[in-house]
Design a protein around this motif. Structure first.
Motif, short mmCIF file in Angstrom:
data_model
loop_
_atom_site.label_atom_id
_atom_site.label_comp_id
_atom_site.label_asym_id
_atom_site.label_seq_id
_atom_site.Cartn_x
_atom_site.Cartn_y
_atom_site.Cartn_z
N VAL A 257 -98.80 -62.84 -66.11
CA VAL A 257 -97.36 -63.50 -66.89
C VAL A 257 -96.33 -62.74 -66.04
O VAL A 257 -96.36 -61.57 -65.73
N VAL A 258 -95.27 -63.75 -65.73
CA VAL A 258 -94.14 -63.03 -65.24
C VAL A 258 -92.73 -63.80 -65.96
O VAL A 258 -92.96 -64.76 -66.60
N PRO A 259 -91.67 -63.33 -65.70
CA PRO A 259 -90.54 -63.82 -66.13
C PRO A 259 -90.08 -65.01 -65.57
O PRO A 259 -90.09 -65.23 -64.52
N ALA A 260 -89.61 -65.91 -66.24
CA ALA A 260 -89.11 -67.40 -65.94
C ALA A 260 -87.78 -66.99 -65.22
O ALA A 260 -86.74 -66.23 -65.89
N GLY A 261 -87.26 -67.58 -64.24
CA GLY A 261 -85.94 -67.69 -63.54
C GLY A 261 -85.47 -66.26 -62.88
O GLY A 261 -84.39 -66.33 -62.63
N GLU A 262 -86.48 -65.46 -62.90
CA GLU A 262 -86.30 -64.26 -61.85
C GLU A 262 -86.96 -63.97 -60.67
O GLU A 262 -88.12 -64.54 -60.79
N ALA A 263 -86.54 -63.35 -59.83
CA ALA A 263 -87.18 -63.16 -58.63
C ALA A 263 -88.53 -62.24 -58.88
O ALA A 263 -88.23 -61.17 -59.58
N VAL A 264 -89.64 -62.47 -58.46
CA VAL A 264 -90.83 -61.53 -58.95
C VAL A 264 -91.40 -61.07 -57.54
O VAL A 264 -91.60 -62.32 -56.64
N ARG A 265 -91.78 -60.10 -57.56
CA ARG A 265 -92.40 -59.51 -56.35
C ARG A 265 -93.83 -59.62 -56.38
O ARG A 265 -94.47 -59.16 -57.24
N VAL A 266 -94.62 -60.33 -55.61
CA VAL A 266 -95.96 -60.44 -55.50
C VAL A 266 -96.86 -59.67 -54.16
O VAL A 266 -96.31 -60.05 -53.07
N ASP A 267 -97.46 -58.72 -54.66
CA ASP A 267 -98.12 -57.69 -53.54
C ASP A 267 -99.48 -58.60 -53.45
O ASP A 267 -100.56 -58.31 -54.12
N PHE A 268 -99.58 -59.40 -52.39
CA PHE A 268 -100.94 -60.10 -52.20
C PHE A 268 -101.57 -59.46 -51.01
O PHE A 268 -101.36 -59.04 -49.86
N ALA A 269 -102.86 -59.11 -51.31
CA ALA A 269 -103.88 -58.33 -50.58
C ALA A 269 -105.07 -59.30 -50.12
O ALA A 269 -105.53 -59.69 -51.13
N ASN A 270 -105.14 -59.68 -48.94
CA ASN A 270 -106.48 -60.33 -48.63
C ASN A 270 -107.37 -59.37 -47.92
O ASN A 270 -107.35 -58.93 -46.94
N MET A 303 -90.96 -64.64 -55.36
CA MET A 303 -90.97 -66.08 -55.95
C MET A 303 -90.29 -66.16 -56.86
O MET A 303 -89.90 -64.90 -57.76
N LYS A 304 -89.97 -67.27 -57.16
CA LYS A 304 -89.22 -67.34 -58.32
C LYS A 304 -89.54 -68.79 -59.30
O LYS A 304 -89.45 -69.84 -58.78
N ILE A 305 -90.22 -68.56 -60.48
CA ILE A 305 -90.55 -69.61 -61.17
C ILE A 305 -89.29 -70.42 -62.05
O ILE A 305 -88.75 -69.51 -62.70
N PRO A 306 -88.78 -71.40 -61.92
CA PRO A 306 -87.74 -71.82 -62.64
C PRO A 306 -87.70 -71.79 -63.90
O PRO A 306 -86.75 -71.69 -64.55
N ALA A 307 -88.85 -72.35 -64.59
CA ALA A 307 -88.75 -72.79 -66.08
C ALA A 307 -89.88 -72.23 -66.77
O ALA A 307 -90.85 -72.11 -66.09
N PRO A 308 -89.94 -71.82 -67.97
CA PRO A 308 -91.09 -71.16 -68.56
C PRO A 308 -92.03 -72.20 -68.72
O PRO A 308 -91.90 -73.25 -68.87
N GLY A 309 -93.22 -71.90 -68.85
CA GLY A 309 -94.30 -72.85 -68.94
C GLY A 309 -95.71 -72.25 -68.42
O GLY A 309 -95.95 -70.92 -67.86
N VAL A 326 -98.57 -67.62 -66.30
CA VAL A 326 -97.62 -68.05 -67.50
C VAL A 326 -96.02 -67.35 -67.09
O VAL A 326 -95.89 -66.19 -66.97
N ALA A 327 -95.35 -68.32 -67.30
CA ALA A 327 -93.76 -67.86 -67.02
C ALA A 327 -93.13 -67.81 -68.31
O ALA A 327 -93.06 -68.75 -69.11
N GLU A 328 -92.62 -66.66 -68.85
CA GLU A 328 -92.08 -66.40 -70.23
C GLU A 328 -90.47 -66.36 -69.91
O GLU A 328 -90.06 -65.84 -69.00
#
Length: 328
Positions: A257-270, A303-309, A326-328
């Motif tokens: 779950v992430v906020p919509a319309g805001e910059a989100v930091r993703v710590d991706f580890a492979n 990343m930035k998810i533009p719209a809720p959904g 889920v972008a809220e």
């Protein structure tokens, strides 16, 4: 007869073999180990090809003409030296070909290697000419090689060692980089001290010392570049974010779950030794965000998810690795 080129190639084969084992055990990457093993096999075959090619044995003199046989002089000028330059030319062409697919760095390296091979090949042809004399070689070295070529070689060697060391420092951990830097500085200090206190060291020994140092540094730099850079977290980084781990060809989360319309930091580890990435798509398959592929390393994405959904996050290399975002 094991001549000088054969000894160099055998040394390269031994170094490549040991490095292949160490690299395979340390990283678990089969592709790098196989590549180094291939270099070892190629160096072995090349050493066998040039072994004993420094010139034929003197012809047996006729028993009834010993004086005539004694008048024949055999020496370095009578033997045709093996030439490594066709092999080096093929290597330069291979680098250029790889650069056409991988990037400009390989093309630049291939062109530089081709220029070095052209100059060295020309120099060998000159020295094998019947008109060539040691006096002429000494004059050419003092007037052309020392003032012109020596500074260029020193600059390129220094740049190679510095760039390779920087790649190693970026690949290891923060504490490990301190240890590596101290060890490298100590080795350079000891080497310079040995050279300074042995003024009678011949030019061949100096060239060999520089060549070995450049080879070791270049190999370490290649390993550092393959391993990639360590994750560097910027100080004071704030804002929403989450961590997701790829292990055993699966994500450790199936819903985020992430906020919509805001910059989100993703710590991706492979944590696998194969490539994965983190990408986000709409439910109808339209791309929203795509992170670059990484192999057994960790990086910070923004990343930035533009719209809720509700969206789908997935690995583009393995469609079975997916979950709901889920972008809220």
């Amino acid at each position: 007869m094991i001549n000088t080129p054969a000894k160099i190639l055998l040394s390269l084969a031994a170094f490549s073999g040991v490095t292949a084992v160490v690299y395979g055990v340390a990283s678990g990457d089969r592709s790098g180990g196989v590549l180094l093993a291939a270099v070892m096999v190629a160096a072995l075959f090349a050493s066998f090809a040039v072994m004993g090619s420094a010139g034929a044995d003197p012809l047996d003199a006729p028993e009834d003409d010993e004086a005539s046989a004694a008048a024949v002089t055999y020496g370095p000028a009578d033997a045709t030296r093996p030439s490594p330059w066709p092999l080096m030319t093929a290597l330069a062409a291979g680098l250029v070909a790889v650069g056409a697919a991988e990037g400009a760095a390989f093309v630049v390296g291939g062109v530089i290697l081709a220029l070095l091979v052209a100059g060295s090949w020309t120099a060998q042809v000159w020295t094998e000419h019947p008109a060539w004399t040691p006096r002429l070689g000494n004059r050419l070295g003092q007037r052309v090689m020392v003032p012109g070529l020596l500074p260029v070689v020193a600059l390129l060697t220094t740049a190679l060692i510095a760039i390779s060391l920087s790649r190693v420092l970026l690949a290891v951990s923060k504490d490990g980089s301190v240890v590596v830097a101290m060890v490298a500085a100590l080795i350079i200090l000891i080497t310079c001290a040995v050279v300074a206190y042995r003024p009678r060291m011949g030019p061949g020994a100096l060239v060999g010392l520089v060549a070995v140092g450049a080879l070791i540094a270049g190999t370490a730099g290649v390993f550092g570049a393959v391993a990639g850079e360590r994750t560097i977290h910027p100080e004071g980084a704030e804002g929403p974010g989450f961590k997701i781990v790829a292990r055993n060809t699966a994500f450790d989360k199936t819903r985020v779950v992430v906020p919509a319309g805001e910059a989100v930091r993703v710590d991706f580890a492979n944590r696998d030794t194969i490539f994965h990435n983190f990408a986000v798509y709409t439910t109808d398959g339209k791309p929203v965000f795509a992170g670059r592929p990484v192999n057994h390393q960790e990086e910070i994405l923004e990343m930035k998810i533009p719209a809720p959904g509700t969206y789908t996050f997935v690995c583009d290399f393995h469609p079975s690795m997916k979950g709901d975002l889920v972008a809220e």
